[in-house]
Write a protein that holds these residues in place. Structure first.
Motif, PDB file in Angstrom:
ATOM      1  N   PRO A 183      36.628  19.456  42.842  1.00 57.05           N
ATOM      2  CA  PRO A 183      35.816  19.490  43.992  1.00 57.05           C
ATOM      3  C   PRO A 183      34.333  19.089  43.958  1.00 57.05           C
ATOM      4  O   PRO A 183      33.647  19.613  42.979  1.00 57.05           O
ATOM      5  CB  PRO A 183      35.978  21.046  44.592  1.00 57.05           C
ATOM      6  CG  PRO A 183      37.185  21.485  43.782  1.00 57.05           C
ATOM      7  CD  PRO A 183      37.062  20.760  42.433  1.00 57.05           C
ATOM      8  N   ARG A 184      33.912  18.295  44.797  1.00 56.75           N
ATOM      9  CA  ARG A 184      32.616  18.018  44.777  1.00 56.75           C
ATOM     10  C   ARG A 184      31.563  19.215  44.936  1.00 56.75           C
ATOM     11  O   ARG A 184      30.442  18.870  44.532  1.00 56.75           O
ATOM     12  CB  ARG A 184      32.187  16.911  45.970  1.00 56.75           C
ATOM     13  CG  ARG A 184      32.975  15.565  45.834  1.00 56.75           C
ATOM     14  CD  ARG A 184      32.877  14.457  46.650  1.00 56.75           C
ATOM     15  NE  ARG A 184      33.338  13.326  46.808  1.00 56.75           N
ATOM     16  CZ  ARG A 184      34.223  12.861  46.088  1.00 56.75           C
ATOM     17  NH1 ARG A 184      35.109  13.723  45.767  1.00 56.75           N
ATOM     18  NH2 ARG A 184      34.787  11.534  46.334  1.00 56.75           N
ATOM     19  N   ASN A 185      31.796  20.159  45.764  1.00 56.22           N
ATOM     20  CA  ASN A 185      30.885  21.162  45.918  1.00 56.22           C
ATOM     21  C   ASN A 185      30.937  22.206  44.444  1.00 56.22           C
ATOM     22  O   ASN A 185      30.171  23.295  44.789  1.00 56.22           O
ATOM     23  CB  ASN A 185      31.245  22.087  47.086  1.00 56.22           C
ATOM     24  CG  ASN A 185      32.447  22.614  47.247  1.00 56.22           C
ATOM     25  OD1 ASN A 185      33.431  22.130  46.424  1.00 56.22           O
ATOM     26  ND2 ASN A 185      32.786  23.640  47.976  1.00 56.22           N
ATOM     27  N   LEU A 186      31.577  22.036  43.684  1.00 55.77           N
ATOM     28  CA  LEU A 186      31.627  22.778  42.317  1.00 55.77           C
ATOM     29  C   LEU A 186      31.013  21.811  41.112  1.00 55.77           C
ATOM     30  O   LEU A 186      30.994  20.688  41.426  1.00 55.77           O
ATOM     31  CB  LEU A 186      32.955  23.143  41.901  1.00 55.77           C
ATOM     32  CG  LEU A 186      33.668  24.075  42.795  1.00 55.77           C
ATOM     33  CD1 LEU A 186      35.182  24.547  42.225  1.00 55.77           C
ATOM     34  CD2 LEU A 186      32.834  25.446  43.054  1.00 55.77           C
ATOM     35  N   TYR A 187      30.579  22.371  40.077  1.00 52.32           N
ATOM     36  CA  TYR A 187      30.012  21.873  39.082  1.00 52.32           C
ATOM     37  C   TYR A 187      31.151  20.973  38.370  1.00 52.32           C
ATOM     38  O   TYR A 187      32.302  21.345  38.304  1.00 52.32           O
ATOM     39  CB  TYR A 187      29.681  23.100  37.861  1.00 52.32           C
ATOM     40  CG  TYR A 187      29.505  22.739  36.684  1.00 52.32           C
ATOM     41  CD1 TYR A 187      28.210  21.876  36.093  1.00 52.32           C
ATOM     42  CD2 TYR A 187      30.331  22.824  35.662  1.00 52.32           C
ATOM     43  CE1 TYR A 187      28.132  21.371  34.874  1.00 52.32           C
ATOM     44  CE2 TYR A 187      30.085  22.421  34.191  1.00 52.32           C
ATOM     45  CZ  TYR A 187      29.082  21.656  34.090  1.00 52.32           C
ATOM     46  OH  TYR A 187      28.954  21.290  32.658  1.00 52.32           O
ATOM     47  N   ASP A 188      30.725  19.619  38.070  1.00 51.49           N
ATOM     48  CA  ASP A 188      31.698  18.841  37.524  1.00 51.49           C
ATOM     49  C   ASP A 188      31.875  19.294  35.966  1.00 51.49           C
ATOM     50  O   ASP A 188      31.167  19.068  35.187  1.00 51.49           O
ATOM     51  CB  ASP A 188      31.133  17.361  37.799  1.00 51.49           C
ATOM     52  CG  ASP A 188      32.141  16.426  36.938  1.00 51.49           C
ATOM     53  OD1 ASP A 188      33.180  16.758  36.557  1.00 51.49           O
ATOM     54  OD2 ASP A 188      31.653  15.387  36.818  1.00 51.49           O
ATOM     55  N   PRO A 189      32.947  19.827  35.716  1.00 47.33           N
ATOM     56  CA  PRO A 189      33.476  20.341  34.241  1.00 47.33           C
ATOM     57  C   PRO A 189      33.874  19.235  33.289  1.00 47.33           C
ATOM     58  O   PRO A 189      33.981  19.234  31.963  1.00 47.33           O
ATOM     59  CB  PRO A 189      34.449  21.076  34.561  1.00 47.33           C
ATOM     60  CG  PRO A 189      35.311  20.553  35.499  1.00 47.33           C
ATOM     61  CD  PRO A 189      34.165  20.015  36.570  1.00 47.33           C
ATOM     62  N   SER A 190      33.921  17.773  33.687  1.00 47.72           N
ATOM     63  CA  SER A 190      34.519  17.003  33.026  1.00 47.72           C
ATOM     64  C   SER A 190      33.650  16.366  31.640  1.00 47.72           C
ATOM     65  O   SER A 190      34.101  16.113  30.612  1.00 47.72           O
ATOM     66  CB  SER A 190      34.931  15.541  33.717  1.00 47.72           C
ATOM     67  OG  SER A 190      33.937  14.966  34.413  1.00 47.72           O
ATOM     68  N   PRO A 191      32.343  16.408  31.969  1.00 46.58           N
ATOM     69  CA  PRO A 191      31.463  16.372  30.709  1.00 46.58           C
ATOM     70  C   PRO A 191      31.696  17.335  29.560  1.00 46.58           C
ATOM     71  O   PRO A 191      31.402  16.971  28.254  1.00 46.58           O
ATOM     72  CB  PRO A 191      29.990  16.161  31.066  1.00 46.58           C
ATOM     73  CG  PRO A 191      30.155  16.036  32.567  1.00 46.58           C
ATOM     74  CD  PRO A 191      31.462  16.706  33.057  1.00 46.58           C
ATOM     75  N   ASN A 192      32.171  18.341  29.921  1.00 49.47           N
ATOM     76  CA  ASN A 192      32.521  19.528  28.950  1.00 49.47           C
ATOM     77  C   ASN A 192      33.961  19.774  28.559  1.00 49.47           C
ATOM     78  O   ASN A 192      34.609  20.434  27.841  1.00 49.47           O
ATOM     79  CB  ASN A 192      32.211  20.998  29.566  1.00 49.47           C
ATOM     80  CG  ASN A 192      30.819  21.024  29.803  1.00 49.47           C
ATOM     81  OD1 ASN A 192      29.943  20.506  29.077  1.00 49.47           O
ATOM     82  ND2 ASN A 192      30.147  21.458  30.758  1.00 49.47           N
ATOM     83  N   GLY A 193      34.772  18.431  29.143  1.00 50.73           N
ATOM     84  CA  GLY A 193      36.112  18.441  28.380  1.00 50.73           C
ATOM     85  C   GLY A 193      37.450  19.152  29.051  1.00 50.73           C
ATOM     86  O   GLY A 193      38.275  19.295  28.640  1.00 50.73           O
ATOM     87  N   TYR A 194      36.929  19.204  30.403  1.00 49.83           N
ATOM     88  CA  TYR A 194      37.991  20.063  31.096  1.00 49.83           C
ATOM     89  C   TYR A 194      38.137  19.696  32.717  1.00 49.83           C
ATOM     90  O   TYR A 194      36.998  19.104  33.194  1.00 49.83           O
ATOM     91  CB  TYR A 194      38.300  21.511  30.894  1.00 49.83           C
ATOM     92  CG  TYR A 194      36.968  22.361  31.449  1.00 49.83           C
ATOM     93  CD1 TYR A 194      37.099  23.052  32.650  1.00 49.83           C
ATOM     94  CD2 TYR A 194      35.903  22.383  30.782  1.00 49.83           C
ATOM     95  CE1 TYR A 194      35.894  23.730  33.204  1.00 49.83           C
ATOM     96  CE2 TYR A 194      34.869  23.024  31.279  1.00 49.83           C
ATOM     97  CZ  TYR A 194      34.799  23.799  32.512  1.00 49.83           C
ATOM     98  OH  TYR A 194      33.978  24.491  32.832  1.00 49.83           O
ATOM     99  N   SER A 195      38.947  20.086  33.429  1.00 50.40           N
ATOM    100  CA  SER A 195      39.056  19.872  34.908  1.00 50.40           C
ATOM    101  C   SER A 195      39.252  21.244  35.633  1.00 50.40           C
ATOM    102  O   SER A 195      39.524  22.105  35.035  1.00 50.40           O
ATOM    103  CB  SER A 195      40.249  19.025  35.439  1.00 50.40           C
ATOM    104  OG  SER A 195      40.108  17.665  34.778  1.00 50.40           O
ATOM    105  N   THR A 196      38.541  21.468  36.727  1.00 49.24           N
ATOM    106  CA  THR A 196      38.642  22.281  37.471  1.00 49.24           C
ATOM    107  C   THR A 196      40.096  22.694  37.746  1.00 49.24           C
ATOM    108  O   THR A 196      40.529  23.974  37.661  1.00 49.24           O
ATOM    109  CB  THR A 196      37.954  22.354  39.031  1.00 49.24           C
ATOM    110  OG1 THR A 196      36.675  21.865  38.571  1.00 49.24           O
ATOM    111  CG2 THR A 196      37.811  23.537  39.713  1.00 49.24           C
ATOM    112  N   ALA A 197      40.878  22.069  38.305  1.00 46.02           N
ATOM    113  CA  ALA A 197      42.305  22.467  38.651  1.00 46.02           C
ATOM    114  C   ALA A 197      43.168  21.211  38.382  1.00 46.02           C
ATOM    115  O   ALA A 197      42.721  19.877  38.530  1.00 46.02           O
ATOM    116  CB  ALA A 197      42.496  22.573  40.087  1.00 46.02           C
ATOM    117  N   VAL A 198      44.360  21.413  38.152  1.00 49.43           N
ATOM    118  CA  VAL A 198      45.369  20.251  37.971  1.00 49.43           C
ATOM    119  C   VAL A 198      46.842  20.775  38.879  1.00 49.43           C
ATOM    120  O   VAL A 198      47.084  21.958  38.686  1.00 49.43           O
ATOM    121  CB  VAL A 198      45.999  20.137  36.534  1.00 49.43           C
ATOM    122  CG1 VAL A 198      46.998  19.267  36.337  1.00 49.43           C
ATOM    123  CG2 VAL A 198      44.600  19.692  35.705  1.00 49.43           C
TER     124      VAL A 198
END
Length: 145
Positions: A21-36
């Motif tokens: 979600p755009r209103n949450l921190y983007d976790p992709s640089p740290n190697g994961y996604s918020t939800a799948v």
């Protein structure tokens, strides 16, 4: 599905939908996604924790070596299921005596294995694992075709 949500496609058109979600921190640089999101009707497999033991059961004392071997072991388990890394929906990783210096090693190995299709992931710091020299363990939930 919201616009701009990437998906991972499998041969039978089952797709994992990655949601950051755009209103949450983007976790992709740290190697994961918020939800799948796993599509209805997909079979799931649960892979037990894979440590950094080589094929003889030996463990390096080096954290980075153990992490690399654990992901190689996870890949072997995924392959044995007839699956691919882009079918992994969730990882849980356990790190002995976790500190921020270990994040780069973890992130590099996840990105090497999963590329842009980053699974949801939880890191759990622990004081020890099942075998004393073990420093890292990763378990996975995989969508099967």
């Amino acid at each position: 599905m919201p616009a701009g949500v990437p998906t991972a496609t499998t041969a039978n058109e089952f797709k994992l939908s990655i949601v950051n979600p755009r209103n949450l921190y983007d976790p992709s640089p740290n190697g994961y996604s918020t939800a799948v999101i796993v599509p209805g009707g997909a079979k799931m497999a649960y892979i037990s924790g894979q440590g950094g033991q080589d094929s003889r059961g030996a463990l390096s004392p080096d954290f980075a070596v153990q992490v690399k071997q654990a992901y190689a072991n996870l890949r072997s388990a995924i392959d044995a299921l007839g699956a691919r890394p882009d079918q992994v929906a969730k990882l849980t990783v356990f790190v002995v005596d976790h500190d921020m210096s270990k994040l780069e090693v973890l992130t590099r190995n996840v990105k090497d294995m999963f590329g842009e299709t980053l699974p949801a992931q939880t890191l759990v710091p622990v004081p020890k694992l099942a075998i004393d020299p073990m420093l890292f363990e990763v378990e996975a939930i995989v969508m099967l075709e």
